[in-house]
Design a protein around this motif. Sequence first.
Motif, PDB file in Angstrom:
ATOM      1  N   PRO A   1       6.121-111.892 -16.304  1.00 16.74           N
ATOM      2  CA  PRO A   1       7.030-113.040 -16.285  1.00 16.74           C
ATOM      3  C   PRO A   1       7.310-113.558 -14.880  1.00 16.74           C
ATOM      4  N   ARG A   2       7.407-112.630 -13.888  1.00 18.37           N
ATOM      5  CA  ARG A   2       7.711-113.073 -12.525  1.00 18.37           C
ATOM      6  C   ARG A   2       6.538-113.852 -11.923  1.00 18.37           C
ATOM      7  N   ILE A   3       5.305-113.333 -12.144  1.00 18.44           N
ATOM      8  CA  ILE A   3       4.138-114.025 -11.561  1.00 18.44           C
ATOM      9  C   ILE A   3       3.912-115.372 -12.240  1.00 18.44           C
ATOM     10  N   ASN A   4       4.041-115.411 -13.574  1.00 26.97           N
ATOM     11  CA  ASN A   4       3.883-116.687 -14.287  1.00 26.97           C
ATOM     12  C   ASN A   4       5.000-117.672 -13.920  1.00 26.97           C
ATOM     13  N   GLY A   5       6.189-117.144 -13.719  1.00 27.21           N
ATOM     14  CA  GLY A   5       7.293-118.003 -13.287  1.00 27.21           C
ATOM     15  C   GLY A   5       7.032-118.591 -11.913  1.00 27.21           C
ATOM     16  N   LEU A   6       6.398-117.777 -11.020  1.00 30.91           N
ATOM     17  CA  LEU A   6       6.041-118.265  -9.696  1.00 30.91           C
ATOM     18  C   LEU A   6       5.035-119.413  -9.807  1.00 30.91           C
ATOM     19  N   ARG A   7       4.021-119.228 -10.654  1.00 26.44           N
ATOM     20  CA  ARG A   7       3.009-120.265 -10.808  1.00 26.44           C
ATOM     21  C   ARG A   7       3.626-121.569 -11.330  1.00 26.44           C
ATOM     22  N   GLU A   8       4.503-121.456 -12.323  1.00 21.36           N
ATOM     23  CA  GLU A   8       5.121-122.652 -12.885  1.00 21.36           C
ATOM     24  C   GLU A   8       6.023-123.342 -11.874  1.00 21.36           C
ATOM     25  N   ALA A   9       6.751-122.550 -11.080  1.00 22.16           N
ATOM     26  CA  ALA A   9       7.641-123.153 -10.089  1.00 22.16           C
ATOM     27  C   ALA A   9       6.840-123.882  -9.012  1.00 22.16           C
ATOM     28  N   VAL A  10       5.721-123.271  -8.595  1.00 27.47           N
ATOM     29  CA  VAL A  10       4.889-123.902  -7.564  1.00 27.47           C
ATOM     30  C   VAL A  10       4.243-125.176  -8.113  1.00 27.47           C
ATOM     31  N   SER A  11       3.736-125.115  -9.342  1.00 27.50           N
ATOM     32  CA  SER A  11       3.116-126.298  -9.946  1.00 27.50           C
ATOM     33  C   SER A  11       4.120-127.435 -10.070  1.00 27.50           C
ATOM     34  N   ALA A  12       5.334-127.128 -10.519  1.00 25.17           N
ATOM     35  CA  ALA A  12       6.354-128.159 -10.673  1.00 25.17           C
ATOM     36  C   ALA A  12       6.748-128.748  -9.325  1.00 25.17           C
ATOM     37  N   ALA A  13       6.873-127.913  -8.323  1.00 26.62           N
ATOM     38  CA  ALA A  13       7.259-128.398  -7.003  1.00 26.62           C
ATOM     39  C   ALA A  13       6.183-129.298  -6.409  1.00 26.62           C
ATOM     40  N   ILE A  14       4.917-128.913  -6.583  1.00 27.03           N
ATOM     41  CA  ILE A  14       3.821-129.739  -6.062  1.00 27.03           C
ATOM     42  C   ILE A  14       3.799-131.095  -6.763  1.00 27.03           C
ATOM     43  N   ALA A  15       3.986-131.104  -8.086  1.00 30.37           N
ATOM     44  CA  ALA A  15       3.976-132.356  -8.831  1.00 30.37           C
ATOM     45  C   ALA A  15       5.122-133.262  -8.403  1.00 30.37           C
ATOM     46  N   ALA A  16       6.310-132.675  -8.226  1.00 28.14           N
ATOM     47  CA  ALA A  16       7.465-133.468  -7.804  1.00 28.14           C
ATOM     48  C   ALA A  16       7.248-134.035  -6.405  1.00 28.14           C
ATOM     49  N   ARG A  17       6.698-133.209  -5.507  1.00 29.21           N
ATOM     50  CA  ARG A  17       6.467-133.680  -4.142  1.00 29.21           C
ATOM     51  C   ARG A  17       5.401-134.788  -4.117  1.00 29.21           C
ATOM     52  N   LYS A  18       4.394-134.665  -4.991  1.00 24.92           N
ATOM     53  CA  LYS A  18       3.350-135.699  -5.058  1.00 24.92           C
ATOM     54  C   LYS A  18       3.932-137.032  -5.535  1.00 24.92           C
ATOM     55  N   ARG A  19       4.822-136.962  -6.520  1.00 29.87           N
ATOM     56  CA  ARG A  19       5.450-138.198  -6.981  1.00 29.87           C
ATOM     57  C   ARG A  19       6.258-138.857  -5.873  1.00 29.87           C
ATOM     58  N   GLY A  20       6.961-138.022  -5.091  1.00 30.12           N
ATOM     59  CA  GLY A  20       7.753-138.557  -3.989  1.00 30.12           C
ATOM     60  C   GLY A  20       6.885-139.205  -2.925  1.00 30.12           C
ATOM     61  N   LEU A  21       5.768-138.541  -2.584  1.00 25.95           N
ATOM     62  CA  LEU A  21       4.875-139.092  -1.568  1.00 25.95           C
ATOM     63  C   LEU A  21       4.195-140.366  -2.067  1.00 25.95           C
ATOM     64  N   ASP A  22       3.813-140.398  -3.363  1.00 29.41           N
ATOM     65  CA  ASP A  22       3.210-141.607  -3.928  1.00 29.41           C
ATOM     66  C   ASP A  22       4.192-142.778  -3.890  1.00 29.41           C
ATOM     67  N   ALA A  23       5.439-142.519  -4.239  1.00 30.73           N
ATOM     68  CA  ALA A  23       6.438-143.581  -4.220  1.00 30.73           C
ATOM     69  C   ALA A  23       6.684-144.078  -2.801  1.00 30.73           C
ATOM     70  N   ALA A  24       6.723-143.161  -1.850  1.00 27.53           N
ATOM     71  CA  ALA A  24       6.929-143.556  -0.455  1.00 27.53           C
ATOM     72  C   ALA A  24       5.751-144.392   0.048  1.00 27.53           C
ATOM     73  N   ALA A  25       4.528-144.003  -0.335  1.00 26.56           N
ATOM     74  CA  ALA A  25       3.355-144.759   0.089  1.00 26.56           C
ATOM     75  C   ALA A  25       3.356-146.160  -0.525  1.00 26.56           C
ATOM     76  N   LEU A  26       3.782-146.272  -1.795  1.00 22.84           N
ATOM     77  CA  LEU A  26       3.859-147.576  -2.435  1.00 22.84           C
ATOM     78  C   LEU A  26       4.908-148.455  -1.775  1.00 22.84           C
ATOM     79  N   ASP A  27       6.066-147.873  -1.450  1.00 28.60           N
ATOM     80  CA  ASP A  27       7.115-148.641  -0.781  1.00 28.60           C
ATOM     81  C   ASP A  27       6.634-149.152   0.574  1.00 28.60           C
ATOM     82  N   ALA A  28       5.909-148.292   1.308  1.00 29.55           N
ATOM     83  CA  ALA A  28       5.399-148.705   2.617  1.00 29.55           C
ATOM     84  C   ALA A  28       4.380-149.832   2.475  1.00 29.55           C
ATOM     85  N   ARG A  29       3.552-149.744   1.424  1.00 28.19           N
ATOM     86  CA  ARG A  29       2.544-150.787   1.204  1.00 28.19           C
ATOM     87  C   ARG A  29       3.195-152.111   0.827  1.00 28.19           C
TER      88      ARG A  29
END
Length: 356
Positions: A56-84
């Motif tokens: 459970p701890r290792i799978n929880g780590l994977r899910e937390a990392v995946s969610a964080a990467i996805a959230a950060r990607k959305r933020g960077l995409d939105a920032a890039a669109l705003d700049a454009r």
Amino acid sequence: MTEALQTEILAAIAAADTLDALEAVRIATLGKAGSVSALLKTLGGMTPAQRQAEGPRINGLREAVSAAIAARKRGLDAAALDARLATERLDMTLPAPETPKGSVHPVSQVLDELSEIFADLGFAVATGPEIEDDWHNFTALNIPETHPARAMHDTFYFPDVVDGRKMLLRTHTSPVQIRTMTSQPPPIRIIAPGRVYRSDSDATHTPMFHQIEGLVIDRGIHLGHLKWTLETFLKAFFERDDVVLRLRPSYFPFTEPSVEVDVGYSIEKGKRVIGGSEGWMEVLGSGMVHRRVIESCGLDPNEYQGFAFGTGIDRLAMLKYGMDDLRPFFDGDLRWLKHYGFSGFDVPTLSGGVGA
């Protein structure tokens, strides 16, 4: 161990300020040789008790990392669109760039012209299904079972029988006349344009083509009304006052008497031009509606009479606008459409002239 690794990875994700940097973190953690992937591979060598505790701890780590990467990607995409969007501008005062222009197909243009002419004569536009049963398409129109028009080599039949009736692609728009007569009381004045289907293909025939038919049902209708209507229609359509008609006796199962209508033409610069009487060209078929057809629609032929006529919309377009072959009508060749097509602003009007 997993808690410390999670804190370290989440900090690296938060610090990634570009999509490339974020992708590098993803590969370093979730890639084939990543740190989180390495931990997942250790589960196979653990005992059941260890796997139950660490899984459970290792799978929880994977899910937390995946969610964080996805959230950060959305933020960077939105920032890039705003700049454009902040840097791009569109000056609406500048001329529009040159773009390909569409055109109105000759069939659509001629259909609009016909509708305008007959609307002025008091006709309404009626429509019906293209998949018909043999009663509406043949039987109600006084076409016997042995008539060649019912043959398989002329008609596209469906394999299934619905409610005891054979289904087919309509071979003419005459079924619309039957449906109109059985659904509304006289007086009736309609035109019925639409696609029809017959098994034929050459320079002047295609398996699918367009037809328009007219129907008038009322008291006291005679052949003179038919001739005046056709003469008025053809003069308005070809926009010439010297259009001359010739009515020839003919046979159609659904009209009696039946007449073929020829229009006079002249030779100008080696081409046939409608108008005058140097020669004759058949343009449509017509006649007085047969008594049996009126009876089939539940009307009394001793009280009501009518006339009907029909012609090909594609054929009228060819005659009016100088086209020699019917097949390019349906090839979708942009060069042909550019040459023979019409502007969307060429709206037919009787006051301004139905022709473009």
